[in-house]
Design a protein around this motif. Structure first.
Motif, PDB file in Angstrom:
ATOM      1  N   ILE A  44       0.594  -0.967  -0.160  1.00  0.00           N
ATOM      2  CA  ILE A  44      -0.258   0.016   0.424  1.00  0.00           C
ATOM      3  C   ILE A  44       0.856   1.322  -0.246  1.00  0.00           C
ATOM      4  CG2 ILE A  44      -2.103   1.286   1.382  1.00  0.00           C
ATOM      5  CD1 ILE A  44      -2.718  -1.143   2.209  1.00  0.00           C
ATOM      6  N   GLU A  45       0.784   1.902  -0.772  1.00  0.00           N
ATOM      7  CA  GLU A  45       1.776   3.007  -1.088  1.00  0.00           C
ATOM      8  C   GLU A  45       0.534   4.453  -0.989  1.00  0.00           C
ATOM      9  OE1 GLU A  45       4.071   3.946  -5.103  1.00  0.00           O
ATOM     10  OE2 GLU A  45       2.501   5.545  -5.298  1.00  0.00           O
ATOM     11  N   GLY A  46       1.568   4.463   1.141  1.00  0.00           N
ATOM     12  CA  GLY A  46       0.948   5.845   1.462  1.00  0.00           C
ATOM     13  C   GLY A  46       1.001   7.041   0.881  1.00  0.00           C
ATOM     14  N   GLY A  47       2.440   7.512   0.068  1.00  0.00           N
ATOM     15  CA  GLY A  47       1.847   9.203  -0.338  1.00  0.00           C
ATOM     16  C   GLY A  47       3.849   9.040  -0.206  1.00  0.00           C
ATOM     17  N   TRP A  48       3.541  10.772  -0.755  1.00  0.00           N
ATOM     18  CA  TRP A  48       5.388  10.662  -0.844  1.00  0.00           C
ATOM     19  C   TRP A  48       5.765  11.483   0.560  1.00  0.00           C
ATOM     20  CZ3 TRP A  48       6.848  12.725  -6.006  1.00  0.00           C
ATOM     21  CH2 TRP A  48       8.697  13.405  -6.188  1.00  0.00           C
ATOM     22  N   PRO A  49       6.316  11.482   1.862  1.00  0.00           N
ATOM     23  CA  PRO A  49       6.519  11.780   2.685  1.00  0.00           C
ATOM     24  C   PRO A  49       7.589  13.180   2.749  1.00  0.00           C
ATOM     25  CG  PRO A  49       7.761  10.360   2.099  1.00  0.00           C
ATOM     26  CD  PRO A  49       6.878   9.788   1.133  1.00  0.00           C
ATOM     27  N   GLY A  50       7.982  13.663   1.496  1.00  0.00           N
ATOM     28  CA  GLY A  50       9.255  14.619   1.602  1.00  0.00           C
ATOM     29  C   GLY A  50       8.349  16.016   1.084  1.00  0.00           C
ATOM     30  N   PHE A  75       6.345   6.800  -1.380  1.00  0.00           N
ATOM     31  CA  PHE A  75       7.369   7.256  -2.632  1.00  0.00           C
ATOM     32  C   PHE A  75       8.074   8.488  -2.243  1.00  0.00           C
ATOM     33  CE2 PHE A  75       5.902   9.229  -6.654  1.00  0.00           C
ATOM     34  CZ  PHE A  75       6.477   8.230  -8.000  1.00  0.00           C
ATOM     35  N   GLY A  76       8.869   8.297  -3.506  1.00  0.00           N
ATOM     36  CA  GLY A  76       9.541   8.939  -3.801  1.00  0.00           C
ATOM     37  C   GLY A  76      10.305   9.256  -5.000  1.00  0.00           C
ATOM     38  N   SER A  77      11.615  10.400  -5.507  1.00  0.00           N
ATOM     39  CA  SER A  77      12.184  10.637  -6.599  1.00  0.00           C
ATOM     40  C   SER A  77      13.587  10.559  -5.942  1.00  0.00           C
ATOM     41  CB  SER A  77      11.907  11.889  -6.813  1.00  0.00           C
ATOM     42  OG  SER A  77      12.559  12.926  -6.419  1.00  0.00           O
ATOM     43  N   THR A  78      14.274   9.727  -6.952  1.00  0.00           N
ATOM     44  CA  THR A  78      15.800  10.033  -7.577  1.00  0.00           C
ATOM     45  C   THR A  78      16.325  11.257  -6.408  1.00  0.00           C
ATOM     46  OG1 THR A  78      16.681  10.458  -9.231  1.00  0.00           O
ATOM     47  CG2 THR A  78      16.154   8.113  -9.068  1.00  0.00           C
ATOM     48  N   ARG A  79      17.965  10.784  -5.780  1.00  0.00           N
ATOM     49  CA  ARG A  79      18.342  11.680  -4.940  1.00  0.00           C
ATOM     50  C   ARG A  79      17.659  13.757  -6.458  1.00  0.00           C
ATOM     51  NH1 ARG A  79      22.930  13.405  -7.599  1.00  0.00           N
ATOM     52  NH2 ARG A  79      24.492  11.714  -8.303  1.00  0.00           N
ATOM     53  N   ARG A  80      17.813  14.724  -5.848  1.00  0.00           N
ATOM     54  CA  ARG A  80      18.130  15.576  -6.509  1.00  0.00           C
ATOM     55  C   ARG A  80      19.756  16.130  -7.605  1.00  0.00           C
ATOM     56  NH1 ARG A  80      17.862  20.075  -3.165  1.00  0.00           N
ATOM     57  NH2 ARG A  80      18.417  19.409  -1.535  1.00  0.00           N
ATOM     58  N   MET A  81      20.271  16.944  -8.635  1.00  0.00           N
ATOM     59  CA  MET A  81      21.531  16.377  -9.192  1.00  0.00           C
ATOM     60  C   MET A  81      22.035  17.685  -8.240  1.00  0.00           C
ATOM     61  SD  MET A  81      20.213  18.090 -12.802  1.00  0.00           S
ATOM     62  CE  MET A  81      19.616  19.056 -12.078  1.00  0.00           C
ATOM     63  N   GLY A  82      23.787  17.192  -8.455  1.00  0.00           N
ATOM     64  CA  GLY A  82      24.964  18.663  -7.814  1.00  0.00           C
ATOM     65  C   GLY A  82      24.380  17.966  -6.198  1.00  0.00           C
ATOM     66  N   VAL A  83      23.664  17.194  -5.362  1.00  0.00           N
ATOM     67  CA  VAL A  83      23.588  16.865  -4.178  1.00  0.00           C
ATOM     68  C   VAL A  83      23.982  15.044  -3.322  1.00  0.00           C
ATOM     69  CG1 VAL A  83      21.936  16.602  -2.361  1.00  0.00           C
ATOM     70  CG2 VAL A  83      21.540  18.252  -3.464  1.00  0.00           C
ATOM     71  N   THR A  84      24.252  14.668  -2.916  1.00  0.00           N
ATOM     72  CA  THR A  84      24.685  13.340  -2.917  1.00  0.00           C
ATOM     73  C   THR A  84      23.153  12.786  -2.275  1.00  0.00           C
ATOM     74  OG1 THR A  84      25.474  13.962  -0.094  1.00  0.00           O
ATOM     75  CG2 THR A  84      27.117  13.786  -2.651  1.00  0.00           C
ATOM     76  N   ASN A  90      14.053  14.200   0.833  1.00  0.00           N
ATOM     77  CA  ASN A  90      13.442  13.804  -0.013  1.00  0.00           C
ATOM     78  C   ASN A  90      13.516  12.504   0.676  1.00  0.00           C
ATOM     79  OD1 ASN A  90      11.578  16.002  -1.096  1.00  0.00           O
ATOM     80  ND2 ASN A  90      12.225  15.350  -2.752  1.00  0.00           N
ATOM     81  N   LEU A  91      15.067  12.199   0.338  1.00  0.00           N
ATOM     82  CA  LEU A  91      15.669  10.714   0.933  1.00  0.00           C
ATOM     83  C   LEU A  91      16.049  10.220   2.200  1.00  0.00           C
ATOM     84  CD1 LEU A  91      18.303   9.799  -2.169  1.00  0.00           C
ATOM     85  CD2 LEU A  91      15.778   8.715  -2.113  1.00  0.00           C
ATOM     86  N   GLN A  92      15.926  11.241   2.946  1.00  0.00           N
ATOM     87  CA  GLN A  92      15.344  11.588   4.296  1.00  0.00           C
ATOM     88  C   GLN A  92      14.271  11.214   4.958  1.00  0.00           C
ATOM     89  OE1 GLN A  92      18.054  11.826   6.598  1.00  0.00           O
ATOM     90  NE2 GLN A  92      19.681  11.731   4.911  1.00  0.00           N
ATOM     91  N   ARG A  93      13.445  12.231   4.450  1.00  0.00           N
ATOM     92  CA  ARG A  93      11.980  12.386   4.666  1.00  0.00           C
ATOM     93  C   ARG A  93      11.783  10.594   4.726  1.00  0.00           C
ATOM     94  NH1 ARG A  93      13.373  16.866   5.047  1.00  0.00           N
ATOM     95  NH2 ARG A  93      14.764  15.640   6.896  1.00  0.00           N
ATOM     96  N   ILE A  94      11.618   9.658   3.429  1.00  0.00           N
ATOM     97  CA  ILE A  94      11.551   8.817   3.418  1.00  0.00           C
ATOM     98  C   ILE A  94      12.339   8.218   4.753  1.00  0.00           C
ATOM     99  CG2 ILE A  94      11.741   6.779   2.371  1.00  0.00           C
ATOM    100  CD1 ILE A  94      11.810   8.239  -0.926  1.00  0.00           C
ATOM    101  N   LEU A  95      13.542   8.088   5.020  1.00  0.00           N
ATOM    102  CA  LEU A  95      13.916   7.076   6.229  1.00  0.00           C
ATOM    103  C   LEU A  95      12.664   7.884   7.574  1.00  0.00           C
ATOM    104  CD1 LEU A  95      17.126   7.512   5.438  1.00  0.00           C
ATOM    105  CD2 LEU A  95      15.847   6.010   4.813  1.00  0.00           C
ATOM    106  N   GLU A  96      12.835   8.856   7.590  1.00  0.00           N
ATOM    107  CA  GLU A  96      12.361   9.350   9.009  1.00  0.00           C
ATOM    108  C   GLU A  96      10.450   8.738   9.511  1.00  0.00           C
ATOM    109  OE1 GLU A  96      12.503  13.670   8.377  1.00  0.00           O
ATOM    110  OE2 GLU A  96      14.650  13.734   8.577  1.00  0.00           O
ATOM    111  N   CYS A  97       9.963   8.572   8.173  1.00  0.00           N
ATOM    112  CA  CYS A  97       8.901   8.071   8.217  1.00  0.00           C
ATOM    113  C   CYS A  97       8.384   6.590   8.421  1.00  0.00           C
ATOM    114  CB  CYS A  97       8.027   8.537   6.684  1.00  0.00           C
ATOM    115  SG  CYS A  97       8.402   6.942   5.627  1.00  0.00           S
ATOM    116  N   GLY A  98       9.371   6.187   8.578  1.00  0.00           N
ATOM    117  CA  GLY A  98       9.357   4.669   9.009  1.00  0.00           C
ATOM    118  C   GLY A  98       8.497   3.218   8.736  1.00  0.00           C
TER     119      GLY A  98
END
Length: 542
Positions: A44-50, A75-84, A90-98
């Protein structure tokens, strides 16, 4: 036939809400998530936490649900350009949502990379690899959604394959091929998916949109070609023309092709889940929705009904009960004897083909429909016609006359009053009532007259009122069809009236509604034989 497992990924709560007119609160999303889990959905895809606080709130609250089958997925996207990857918000929000599972999308069409992202093809590959690797290193199951894959493959197959292989190299558990624009044809999907399955060593999924009205066909073609992960939404909600409808995909794969999607016990809930999601999303269920619609197993032609009653498979592609739906027989000018017999059986009426009344009832129905009646939408009125034809109908009241008074005493003041005279149990009753229109006033006056004899009448109410002009070329002199839906809080029934006078048509439908209700209550009616007075005149402001 195969018994291969297909994993279902539902994105109603995220992709589905991008459909026009679809909006879900956090409470709505939690209710739907619970139903999806009961249906046996695997993801069940709940949304985009970021992207917004509402989705983050959902991921926090969904932890309290005791889900038995489904993995809640972000759900989320790949990292932004020029950012690790480790610095990408957005990737951090995914980790934070549990969550323990995530789907991230990335570009696989070179045109999208250079014109939408406005970056290099090499940088895009790095964005895919870095993002998947980062999420895997943090213990998540990663599904890579290859956005615009089919359009990309058809224009630059080498780069599209290179992009999904980067996701595989980084540790992705599944690569989902997305027909994002919804324009790919089934034979193209089959060939491309087969090629990808041979190229990758991990699970392959399919995500189709319905812009060519081929989403279900494309999804089935993909599964036949080797995809074992299917993404879609309940009832096909989604942007533009919608996503693939899981309500249609599941029974096609399971009942017709032998794939294992959900258990047969869960499959029986398919119709109720479809209706539930329509209700929560405040959408009107299409009556002709395949498999689960009210009309999906509705039969109208007399020859069809006759055949179905003998062998249902003559005009039904599956057993409706398998997915929680039911067979319906409609009555119209196309009806034959079988339709009437079927409906009579539903109502426990003693009617058979040898009964002379049957032919008379059929002829009467055809004559009425010629004059504008349409009983498939007013089964309560049809039941009354049958019972009258059998001599089993009881008239609870008779109209002597009614009068309507409409007064406009100022720009803001517009009042309607109905005076009605009935004969009930050989007694005359005269009463009056006001309403916010002529039909409403008649309804109030009729109830006021009858409640002295049948107190239960106060439990029923009109829940819907529709008018349709039948002869548009006759302008204001046109015949109209009035459909009234009534309810007592537990059941609903529909009645019909037709006339060149809208008030008269409304009265016919109103009388049928009341007569039907009293007939259903007849065995338990506590009839007041002697009301307080034989004639009551007064105004009620119900």
């Amino acid at each position: 036939m195969t018994s291969q497992k297909v994993f279902l990924y539902d994105t109603t709560l995220r992709d589905g809400t991008q459909g026009e007119g679809v909006s879900l609160s956090v409470d709505d999303k939690l209710k739907i998530a619970k139903k999806l889990d009961e249906l046996g959905i695997h993801y069940i895809e709940g949304g985009w936490p970021g992207s917004n606080p509402k989705d983050m709130n959902f991921f926090e609250r969904v932890k309290d649900l005791e889900l038995r089958n489904a993995k809640v997925t972000a759900f989320g996207s790949t990292r932004r350009m020029g950012v690790t990857a480790d610095k990408d918000q957005n990737l951090q929000r995914i980790l934070e949502c549990g969550v323990k599972s995530v789907a991230i999308f990335g570009k696989t069409w070179d045109f999208q990379v250079t014109h939408a992202l406005q970056t290099t093809l090499e940088e895009n590959l790095n964005m895919i690899f870095d993002s998947v690797k980062f999420l895997k290193e943090n213990g998540l199951e990663v599904i890579f959604d290859a956005e615009h894959f089919f359009d990309g493959y058809k224009r630059n197959a080498e780069y599209a394959i290179q992009a999904i292989k980067k996701a595989e190299e980084a540790g992705a558990d599944c690569v989902t091929l997305c027909d994002t624009n919804g324009g790919t044809l089934p034979h193209e999907v089959a060939a491309i998916v087969e090629h990808v399955v041979n190229e990758l060593s991990i699970q392959v999924g399919i995500h189709c949109h319905n812009d060519g009205e081929l989403a279900v066909a494309n999804t089935i073609a993909a599964v036949q070609a080797g995809a074992t992960h299917v993404q879609g939404t309940i009832n096909g909600y989604g942007e533009r023309c919608g996503n693939v409808n899981l309500i249609s995909v599941i029974p096609n794969l399971q009942l017709k092709m032998g794939y294992e999607c959900i258990s047969n016990l869960e499959l029986v809930n398919l119709t109720s889940v479809s209706k539930y999601v329509h209700e929560i999303a405040n959408q009107i269920p299409p009556s002709n929705q395949p498999f689960v619609g009210k009309s999906a197993f509705a039969h109208k032609g007399g020859m069809h009904v006759s055949a179905v009653l003998k062998h249902p498979e003559t005009y039904e592609h599956i057993e409706p009960e398998a997915i929680g739906n039911k067979r319906r027989v409609l009555v119209s000018e196309l009806s034959g004897q079988s339709n009437v017999l079927f409906k009579a059986k539903e109502w426990n009426l003693n009617l058979d083909k040898n009964n002379p009344a049957t032919k008379k009832i059929i002829e009467q129905i055809k004559e009425l429909e010629l004059n504008g009646y349409q009983y498939e939408a007013a089964e309560a009125s049809f039941e009354l016609v049958v019972k009258k034809g059998l001599g089993e109908h009881r008239e609870f009241f008779k109209l002597d006359h009614f009068k309507l008074f409409i007064e406009n005493s100022g720009e803001q003041s517009f009042t309607t009053e109905a005076v009605i005279k009935l004969c009930v149990n050989d007694q005359e009753v005269l009463t009056a009532a006001e309403g916010n229109g002529p039909v409403n006033a008649l309804d109030h006056a009729l109830r006021k007259a009858l409640e002295q004899f049948y107190p239960c009448i106060n439990k029923m109410y009109l829940s819907d009122y529709k008018v349709r002009v039948l002869d548009e070329t006759d302008a204001t002199a046109s015949r109209v069809r009035v459909l009234i839906e009534s309810s007592d809080g537990n059941e609903k029934w529909s009645t019909i009236g037709v006339s060149g006078n809208i008030i008269k048509a409304s009265w016919y439908a109103l009388v049928d509604s009341v007569q039907y209700y009293l007939l259903k209550q007849d065995d338990k009616l506590e009839v007041v034989k002697q009301p307080k007075s034989e004639s009551t005149i007064g105004v009620s402001n119900h």
